[in-house]
Design a protein around this motif. Structure first.
Motif, short mmCIF file in Angstrom:
data_model
loop_
_atom_site.label_atom_id
_atom_site.label_comp_id
_atom_site.label_asym_id
_atom_site.label_seq_id
_atom_site.Cartn_x
_atom_site.Cartn_y
_atom_site.Cartn_z
N THR A 136 127.56 49.23 68.52
CA THR A 136 127.14 49.75 67.39
C THR A 136 128.74 50.50 66.63
OG1 THR A 136 125.17 50.47 67.80
CG2 THR A 136 125.99 51.37 65.69
N ARG A 137 128.93 50.17 65.42
CA ARG A 137 130.00 50.37 64.67
C ARG A 137 130.11 51.83 64.69
NH1 ARG A 137 132.77 47.84 59.33
NH2 ARG A 137 134.16 49.38 58.62
N ASP A 138 131.11 52.76 64.76
CA ASP A 138 130.96 54.06 64.59
C ASP A 138 130.59 55.00 65.86
OD1 ASP A 138 132.57 53.90 62.47
OD2 ASP A 138 130.78 54.24 60.89
N VAL A 139 129.89 54.22 66.62
CA VAL A 139 129.34 54.74 67.94
C VAL A 139 130.08 54.15 69.23
CG1 VAL A 139 127.42 54.84 69.57
CG2 VAL A 139 127.01 55.12 67.00
N ASP A 140 130.15 52.97 69.14
CA ASP A 140 131.08 52.09 70.44
C ASP A 140 132.59 51.91 70.02
OD1 ASP A 140 128.89 51.84 72.30
OD2 ASP A 140 127.97 50.87 70.41
N TYR A 141 132.79 51.60 68.67
CA TYR A 141 134.11 51.08 68.19
C TYR A 141 134.12 51.69 66.57
CZ TYR A 141 131.50 47.32 65.91
OH TYR A 141 130.74 46.51 65.35
N LEU A 142 135.37 51.87 66.23
CA LEU A 142 135.73 51.95 64.73
C LEU A 142 136.38 50.66 64.17
CD1 LEU A 142 137.43 55.21 64.79
CD2 LEU A 142 135.00 54.94 64.24
N VAL A 143 136.47 50.30 62.99
CA VAL A 143 137.09 49.47 62.33
C VAL A 143 138.12 50.38 61.47
CG1 VAL A 143 137.23 47.42 60.64
CG2 VAL A 143 135.16 47.76 62.23
N ARG A 144 139.41 49.95 61.84
CA ARG A 144 140.46 51.11 61.19
C ARG A 144 141.83 50.14 60.98
NH1 ARG A 144 141.47 56.97 63.35
NH2 ARG A 144 142.09 55.83 65.23
N ASP A 145 142.28 50.04 59.95
CA ASP A 145 143.74 49.29 59.72
C ASP A 145 143.51 47.87 59.99
OD1 ASP A 145 144.95 51.79 59.11
OD2 ASP A 145 145.54 52.28 61.23
N GLY A 146 142.19 47.26 59.72
CA GLY A 146 141.82 45.96 59.85
C GLY A 146 141.78 45.54 61.18
N LYS A 147 141.55 46.50 62.26
CA LYS A 147 141.50 46.27 63.64
C LYS A 147 140.10 46.77 64.10
CE LYS A 147 146.19 45.60 64.34
NZ LYS A 147 147.43 46.17 65.09
N VAL A 148 139.59 46.32 65.22
CA VAL A 148 138.33 46.94 65.93
C VAL A 148 139.17 47.76 66.98
CG1 VAL A 148 136.80 46.67 67.71
CG2 VAL A 148 136.98 44.92 65.77
N GLN A 149 138.92 49.17 66.89
CA GLN A 149 139.35 50.14 67.91
C GLN A 149 138.23 50.76 68.66
OE1 GLN A 149 141.37 52.67 65.29
NE2 GLN A 149 143.45 51.95 65.94
N LEU A 150 138.15 50.47 70.12
CA LEU A 150 137.21 51.13 70.99
C LEU A 150 137.27 52.47 71.06
CD1 LEU A 150 137.53 48.12 71.69
CD2 LEU A 150 137.24 48.84 74.07
N ILE A 151 136.02 53.26 71.13
CA ILE A 151 135.74 54.54 71.19
C ILE A 151 135.45 55.07 72.83
CG2 ILE A 151 134.66 56.53 70.59
CD1 ILE A 151 133.91 55.24 67.92
N ASN A 152 136.00 55.63 73.40
CA ASN A 152 135.83 55.88 74.82
C ASN A 152 134.83 57.11 74.83
OD1 ASN A 152 135.97 57.77 77.32
ND2 ASN A 152 137.76 56.76 77.82
N ALA A 153 133.73 56.50 75.37
CA ALA A 153 132.35 57.56 75.07
C ALA A 153 132.19 58.64 75.90
CB ALA A 153 131.17 56.51 75.79
N SER A 154 133.12 58.66 76.89
CA SER A 154 133.11 60.21 77.67
C SER A 154 133.93 61.08 76.82
CB SER A 154 133.37 59.82 79.12
OG SER A 154 134.88 59.61 79.45
N ARG A 155 134.99 60.40 76.30
CA ARG A 155 135.87 61.46 75.39
C ARG A 155 135.65 61.76 73.94
NH1 ARG A 155 141.42 58.82 77.89
NH2 ARG A 155 140.57 58.55 79.82
#
Length: 774
Positions: free
Chosen positions: A304-323
Motif C-alpha cells: 500500500t502506498r504511504d504504508v509500505d512505500y512512498l512515491v517521491r521525486d518520481g521514484k518508489v521509496q520503501l518505508i522500513n516498517a520497524s522504524r
C-alpha cells in the motif's frame, strides 16, 4: 545483618526484575568512584586528558579500570556537557563495559552511559562501533558526545549514506564510530567486493555497543541485509499491471489473513488469460507471464502506498516498517520492484543481481565483544540469550517514574476509534498539555492530521515524508499546547523535554500534567507500546499515556480474527468495556510476537549454514586479496600462459591481473550460489514433501553445491587468463567479460524467506500420507 540485607535485595531483584543480572558488584564500586571526584575536579582540562591517556599505558584490574573510567567519564561529562552522570548512569556504563545489555528507562541517560562505555573500551586500545537503529540517531549522538570524547582524548566519527568511501574509511578508523546497523552492515558487504586492500573501509571489528538493542538485535534480525548490483535496465510489464488493477478481491483473487500472500482464483486466472490473448498461464510457455502476474498481484493487493512505500521525486521509496523511515537505497527484488513501479506508472529502475547478504545476527557475531542498551530488554531477554549469549542488567531509575498509564480503550470499529481519538486530543489540548500521538504508518498519520485540521486543531506531523525535520519536530513536541502526530520515528531514541527545546515552559507544562501520549493502535510488539509510552514521564516528570484499539485493527484481523460473538458496545460511541475484547487484543499481540520470534528462529536455522559457507569462502577471498594466492592458483592451473605473461609483464602487474580475475570469478560464483540457494528455498517444501524435513533437504542440496565452487573458480579463472587481452596496463576487465556492477543497492527481502506456515502445511500433508499408508 548486612548478609541478610544482601540476600533480601537479591531476592527482590529476582522477583521484580526477571532475567536481570546482579548489580551488587557494581553498586559497591559507586562510593569509590565518588571518592575520586574532588581529586579530578582540581585538574585542568589538559591534565584530565593526560590522566585518561594514562589508562592506556597501565595494566589495571577490571575493578580498578571500571572505577577510573567512570570517574573520568563523569568529570568529562560535567565539564563538556554540564551534566554530572548519575550513579545509575555509571551502573549502566559498568554494565556495558562488562558485556551486558543494560535496560534503562527513557530519559535516564543511555546516550551518555553508552558514550562513557565506548570511551572506556577505547582507552583499553579497542576500536568501538556504537550501532544505532537509524542514521539520524547515529549522527546526533556522535556530535552530541564529541566534547566528552575530546576531553578523554578519544577520537570519534560516524557513518551515514551521504559519505564518500574516503570519509567512511576515516570514520571507521576513529577509535569510536557511530552508525546505523544497516549502514555498517552494507559497508561490510561492500568491503567483501573490493579488489584492493587499499579500498577496504573497515578495520577488523573489535567491540560493538548496540543502542536500542532489542530493535536492532531482535526486530531487525528478521530481515537479512542484501547487496545487489546493477546488471541492465529494468523492464516493467505495464500491460499486466493494467489488467491486475481491474481485478477484485474475493472474486478474482484472495489473500491470506496475514497479508503476506495473494493468489488468483479460477475466475481471476480466466480473466487474466483472456486479457493476455488467450494464453495458458499454467502451461510451460506461460510461466514468464505468470511470474509477472504474481508480482503485479502482490504489488496491487499487498503493498500500500504511504504504508509500505512512498512515491517521491518520481521514484518508489520503501518505508522500513520497524522504524517508520524511508529505507535509503533499498528495493524489493526485481520482479516486485518493477511491478510496484508499473502500478504507480513510473519508469523502471535498473535490473540487478544479488551479490551478497548478511543477517544482523551474523553481523554482530563478527565482534569479539558485544554489549547493548535499551529501554525494553527484559521482554526479549530469552531471545538475547538464545541468539547472542547476552544477559540483561536492569538499571533502576534515578528518579521514580510517576507517569500515569491509563487503561486501554477499545472500540468496535476503526471509525469509532478514530472519532474517539480526535475527541481525546481536543479535550486534552484544551488544558494546554502537549500531546504526542503515535500512529502505525504514514497514511494513518496523515489521515489523523486531516481529521484534526477539520476539527480546528493544529498539529505537526512527523513521518517518512519529512524525516529531515525530525530534530526540530521532536524539540518542540513538549511545548505548551503542542500536538505532534508521528509514526514510530518518535518511538525510539527521542527525548522530549517538557516546555519545548529550551524548557522555558517546563514548570507550567509539568503543573498541567506533562506530556500526554496517545497510541492509535496496539503495535505488533508490547515493547513498541512501551517505547511509545516512554516518551512521557522522563526523569520523574509527570505524564500520562493511553492506547486506543478496535476489533477491526490490522493486528486483530491478522492474528486473532475469530472475535467472540456477542461482545456489547456503546450504541453512540462504539466503545467496548467487556473484558473479552481486551483479552482478544492482548492475544493478538502475543500471537504477533510469537510469529516474529518464529521468523527469527527459522531465518537463523537456514542462514546458519550459509554463514558457515560464507565464512569459509571469505577466508580464501581475504587470502587472495592480501597475498599472491591468486597468482599461485593460476600459475598452477595454466603454467604455460602464466610463464608467457611473466616474460612480457612486470611481476606486480601480473599479480594484480591474477588477483582481479580470481576475485571477480569468486564473487560471481558466490552470487550464483546465493541465487541457487534462493531457488532451493522457494521450492524446498515441494522437494521435501515425501522425504526429510525442509531444513535437512536444504542442507543436502546446499553443501555439495558449495563444494563445487573451488573447482569451477579454477576453470573460469584459467579460461579468462588464457583468452583475455593483457597488456602492460593490465587487463581490460569489461572486454574480457569480467565486468563488475556499475552501482549497488540493497534489497528488502520478504519478512520470512523460509515460511513456517508452509512447513506447518507440509507436516499436515505428511501426517495425512502416513495415515493413508497405515
Amino acid at each position: 545483618m548486612a548478609f541478610w540485607s544482601r540476600v533480601s535485595q537479591k531476592l527482590r531483584r529476582m522477583l521484580s526484575r526477571p532475567a536481570s543480572a546482579d548489580l551488587t558488584r557494581y553498586e559497591e564500586l559507586l562510593p569509590r568512584i565518588g571518592e575520586l571526584e574532588p581529586e579530578l575536579e582540581k585538574l585542568s582540562d589538559a591534565e584530565l586528558t593526560e590522566r585518561a591517556a594514562a589508562v592506556r599505558e597501565t595494566e589495571r584490574t577490571d575493578t580498578e579500570l571500571l572505577i577510573e573510567v567512570c570517574a573520568l567519564g563523569r568529570e568529562a561529562a560535567r565539564r563538556a556537557l554540564g551534566e554530572r552522570a548519575f550513579d545509575v548512569q555509571l551502573l549502566g556504563t559498568m554494565g556495558l563495559l562488562t558485556g551486558h545489555v543494560v535496560q534503562m528507562a527513557t530519559g535516564e541517560g543511555k546516550t551518555l552511559a553508552g558514550a562513557l562505555a565506548a570511551a572506556g573500551y577505547a582507552l583499553q586500545g579497542k576500536r568501538v562501533h556504537v550501532i544505532s537503529v537509524n542514521d539520524y540517531l547515529a549522527r546526533r549522538d556522535a556530535e552530541w558526545m564529541r566534547p566528552v570524547y575530546d576531553l578523554l582524548g578519544v577520537s570519534v566519527g560516524w557513518v551515514e549514506p551521504a559519505l564518500t568511501a574516503e570519509e567512511r574509511r576515516a570514520a571507521y578508523h576513529r577509535e569510536v564510530c557511530y552508525g546505523a546497523v544497516s549502514e555498517i552492515g552494507f559497508d561490510v558487504l561492500r568491503d567483501r567486493l573490493v579488489t584492493s586492500v587499499e579500498d577496504l573501509t573497515q578495520p577488523e571489528p573489535e567491540v560493538a555497543i548496540v543502542d536500542e538493542a532489542d530493535s536492532v538485535l531482535v526486530d531487525e534480525a528478521r530481515v537479512p541485509l542484501v547487496m545487489a548490483g546493477s546488471v541492465d535496465a529494468g523492464v516493467a510489464d505495464q500491460e499486466v499491471a493494467n489488467i491486475v488493477r481491474r481485478l477484485r478481491v474475493g472474486l478474482h483473487y484472495e489473500t491470506d489473513p496475514d497479508g503476506r500472500n495473494a493468489w488468483l482464483t479460477p475466475a481471476g486466472a480466466s480473466v487474466v488469460e483472456k486479457a493476455l490473448g488467450g494464453i495458458d498461464l499454467y502451461a510451460e510457455e506461460g510461466s514468464d507471464r505468470l511470474a509477472a502476474v504474481n508480482a503485479a498481484l502482490h504489488a496491487h493487493a499487498l503493498l500500500t502506498r504511504d504504508v509500505d512505500y512512498l512515491v517521491r521525486d518520481g521514484k518508489v521509496q520503501l518505508i522500513n516498517a520497524s522504524r517508520g523511515r524511508v529505507a535509503e537505497l533499498q528495493r524489493w527484488p526485481d520482479g516486485l520492484q518493477a511491478a510496484v513501479e508499473a502500478k504507480e506508472q513510473l519508469p523502471p529502475s535498473d535490473h540487478g543481481e544479488i551479490l551478497d547478504s548478511i543477517t544482523v545476527q551474523a553481523l554482530i557475531a563478527r565482534y569479539p565483544q558485544v554489549a547493548g542498551m535499551t529501554g525494553t530488554a527484559v521482554a526479549v531477554a530469552e531471545q538475547l540469550r538464545e541468539f547472542y549469549e547476552l544477559e540483561v542488567a536492569v538499571i533502576p531509575p534515578n528518579t521514580p517514574m510517576i507517569r500515569e498509564d491509563l487503561p486501554h480503550r477499545v472500540y468496535a470499529t476503526p471509525r469509532h476509534k478514530l472519532r474517539a481519538i480526535v475527541e481525546e486530543i481536543r479535550k486534552v489540548h484544551e488544558t494546554g498539555r502537549p500531546i504526542l500521538v503515535g500512529t502505525q504508518d504514514v497514511a494513518e498519520s496523515e489521515e489523523l492530521a486531516e481529521k484534526l485540521r477539520k476539527a480546528g486543531l493544529s498539529c505537526v506531523v512527523l513521518n517518512a515524508r519529512n524525516d529531515a525535520e525530525e530534530a526540530a519536530v521532536i524539540a518542540g513536541a513538549g511545548a505548551y499546547g503542542a500536538i505532534t502526530v508521528s509514526t514510530q520515528m518518535a518511538g525510539r531514541g527521542t527525548d522530549i523535554r517538557l516546555g519545548g527545546a529550551d524548557g522555558a515552559d517546563a514548570e507550567r507544562v509539568a503543573e498541567l500534567g506533562g506530556l500526554h501520549v496517545i497510541g492509535t493502535a496496539r503495535y505488533p510488539s508490547s515493547r513498541l507500546d512501551d517505547q511509545l509510552r516512554g516518551r512521557a514521564g522522563r526523569q520523574g516528570d509527570p505524564g500520562s499515556s493511553v492506547f486506543f484499539a478496535s476489533l477491526g485493527d490490522e493486528l486483530v484481523l491478522a492474528h486473532a480474527p475469530d472475535v467472540p460473538e456477542g461482545i456489547p458496545s456503546d450504541e453512540d460511541t462504539g466503545e467496548i468495556t467487556d473484558a473479552a475484547a481486551h483479552r482478544q487484543i492482548n492475544h493478538a499481540q502475543r500471537v504477533a510476537e510469537g510469529v516474529d520470534l518464529e521468523i527469527h528462529r527459522n531465518t537463523w536455522r537456514y542462514t546458519r549454514l550459509i554463514e558457515h559457507q560464507r565464512a569459509e569462502l571469505l577466508r580464501f577471498r581475504d587470502e587472495v586479496l592480501r597475498t599472491d594466492a591468486g597468482a599461485t592458483l593460476l600459475q598452477e592451473a595454466v603454467p604455460d600462459r602464466y610463464s608467457e605473461l611473466s616474460e612480457s609483464l612486470d611481476a606486480e602487474t601480473l599479480r594484480r591481473v591474477c588477483r582481479e580475475i580470481v576475485l571477480f570469478h569468486l564473487d560471481q560464483l558466490w552470487a550464483d550460489h546465493l541465487a541457487f540457494l534462493t531457488e532451493v528455498r522457494e521450492t524446498i517444501h515441494l522437494r521435501a514433501l515425501a522425504k526429510e524435513t525442509p531444513l535437512d533437504e536444504f542442507h543436502r542440496t546446499a553443501i555439495p553445491a558449495f563444494r563445487k565452487i573451488r573447482d569451477e573458480l579454477e576453470k573460469r579463472s584459467a579460461k579468462t587468463l588464457v583468452e583475455a587481452e593483457i597488456t602492460d596496463e593490465g587487463i581490460d576487465l569489461a572486454r574480457a567479460g569480467v565486468r563488475r556492477p556499475t552501482s549497488t543497492w540493497t534489497y528488502l527481502v520478504q519478512d520470512n524467506p523460509f515460511d513456517s506456515d508452509a512447513e506447518q502445511a507440509l507436516k499436515k500433508v505428511r501426517s495425512m500420507l502416513r495415515k493413508k499408508r497405515s
